[in-house]
Scaffold this active site. Structure first.
Site, PDB file in Angstrom:
ATOM      1  N   ARG A 123      -2.677  43.023  12.639  1.00  0.00           N
ATOM      2  CA  ARG A 123      -1.865  42.325  13.644  1.00  0.00           C
ATOM      3  C   ARG A 123      -0.864  41.375  12.997  1.00  0.00           C
ATOM      4  O   ARG A 123      -1.201  40.620  12.090  1.00  0.00           O
ATOM      5  CB  ARG A 123      -2.767  41.545  14.608  1.00  0.00           C
ATOM      6  N   ARG A 156      -1.984  35.668  11.853  1.00  0.00           N
ATOM      7  CA  ARG A 156      -2.709  34.501  12.358  1.00  0.00           C
ATOM      8  C   ARG A 156      -3.836  34.105  11.413  1.00  0.00           C
ATOM      9  O   ARG A 156      -4.514  34.963  10.857  1.00  0.00           O
ATOM     10  CB  ARG A 156      -3.284  34.804  13.753  1.00  0.00           C
ATOM     11  N   ARG A 167     -15.659  35.860  15.920  1.00  0.00           N
ATOM     12  CA  ARG A 167     -15.062  35.838  17.259  1.00  0.00           C
ATOM     13  C   ARG A 167     -15.664  36.923  18.141  1.00  0.00           C
ATOM     14  O   ARG A 167     -15.830  36.742  19.348  1.00  0.00           O
ATOM     15  CB  ARG A 167     -13.543  36.008  17.153  1.00  0.00           C
TER      16      ARG A 167
END
Ligand code: ADP
Ligand code: ADP
Ligand code: ADP
Length: 217
Positions: A123, A156, A167
């Site tokens: 990502r 990120r 997560r």
């Protein structure tokens, strides 16, 4: 149109939110984007939230509920809204319910955990807009910096594999119970209950987009 996109980190909620918000002319309420903006601005809330986010934990319900309540008072929410990454806990969902916030749909996007690590590690994010790309699955038109402002795409801090695994466990324990919460509510046929839809998030971005538009039709 008033809806929630529910699903694990990396399910494609942000990617798909862009199509729905454009089509229905509604704002995207992404608590993750709101928190990242606070981090970037260096506000006290941002400084506090950054520690939790970098560790892959959840920011306190109190802070999140406050952020969302303020956001919903903005005039652009009068014609509908799309929640992305909120609610993430039962207390957050209860807060929406008791505030009488109306919802038409809750759409769950299902993606197996094996696919998620791969999605997150590739990502890349255009920070000013919050738009996300993938180095292989959804590449920007010009490598590194496709987007209106031409700014660099970044990775990120919380998309490192170790943090992603954490997560995912937080998702399983704290957020996944919302699947039962909303599907049970929908089955009770209460007038105010949102319709519950589940779609597979595996496939090309365009295929998922079609599934999603069909689900909320
Ligand atoms: P993703 O899109 O990968 O699921 P988000 O951008 O939604 O991630 O969220 C990034 C981080 O921000 C989360 O890991 C969490 O620390 C925090 N966060 C975002 N939304 C919430 C929320 N509703 N409740 C608690 N923490 C949140
Ligand atoms: P346009 O005005 O160009 O038709 P919209 O604002 O209506 O676009 O829709 C936003 C995006 O969602 C567009 O990319 C459009 O192609 C797509 N879209 C709209 N309806 C559907 C649908 N039923 N299935 C798949 N994609 C759709
Ligand atoms: P979320 O908001 O649910 O955390 P994103 O929309 O940011 O998820 O997507 C996570 C990553 O997966 C991004 O790199 C994105 O480009 C990519 N992605 C989104 N949809 C798909 C898809 N259908 N197939 C493969 N990768 C995807």
């Amino acid at each position: 149109m008033r809806l929630i996109l529910l699903g694990p980190p990396g399910a494609g909620k942000g990617t798909q939110a862009a199509f729905l918000t454009q089509h229905f002319g509604i704002p995207q309420i992404s608590t993750g984007d709101m928190l990242r903006a606070a981090v970037k601005a260096g506000t006290p809330l941002g400084i506090e939230a950054k520690k939790v986010m970098d560790a892959g934990g959840l920011v306190s319900d109190e802070i999140i509920i406050g952020l969302v309540q303020d956001r919903l008072k903005q005039p652009d929410c009068a014609g509908g809204y799309l929640f992305d990454g909120f609610p993430r806990t039962i207390p957050q969902a209860d807060a929406l319910k008791s505030a009488g916030v109306k919802l038409d749909y809750v759409v769950e996007i299902e993606v197996p955990e094996e696919d998620i690590i791969e999605r997150m590690s590739g990502r890349r994010v255009h920070q000013p807009s919050g738009r996300s790309y993938h180095v292989r699955f959804n590449p920007p038109k010009v490598a590194g910096h496709d987007d209106v402002t031409g700014e660099e795409l970044i990775q990120r801090d919380d998309d490192r594999e170790e943090t992603v695994r954490h997560r995912l466990s937080v998702y399983r324990e704290q957020t996944r119970p919302l699947v039962d919460y909303y599907s049970t509510w929908a089955q009770q046929n209460a007038a105010e209950a949102p319709k519950y839809r589940k779609i597979s998030g595996v496939g090309a971005v365009d295929e998922i987009k079609s599934r999603l538009f069909e689900a909320v039709n």
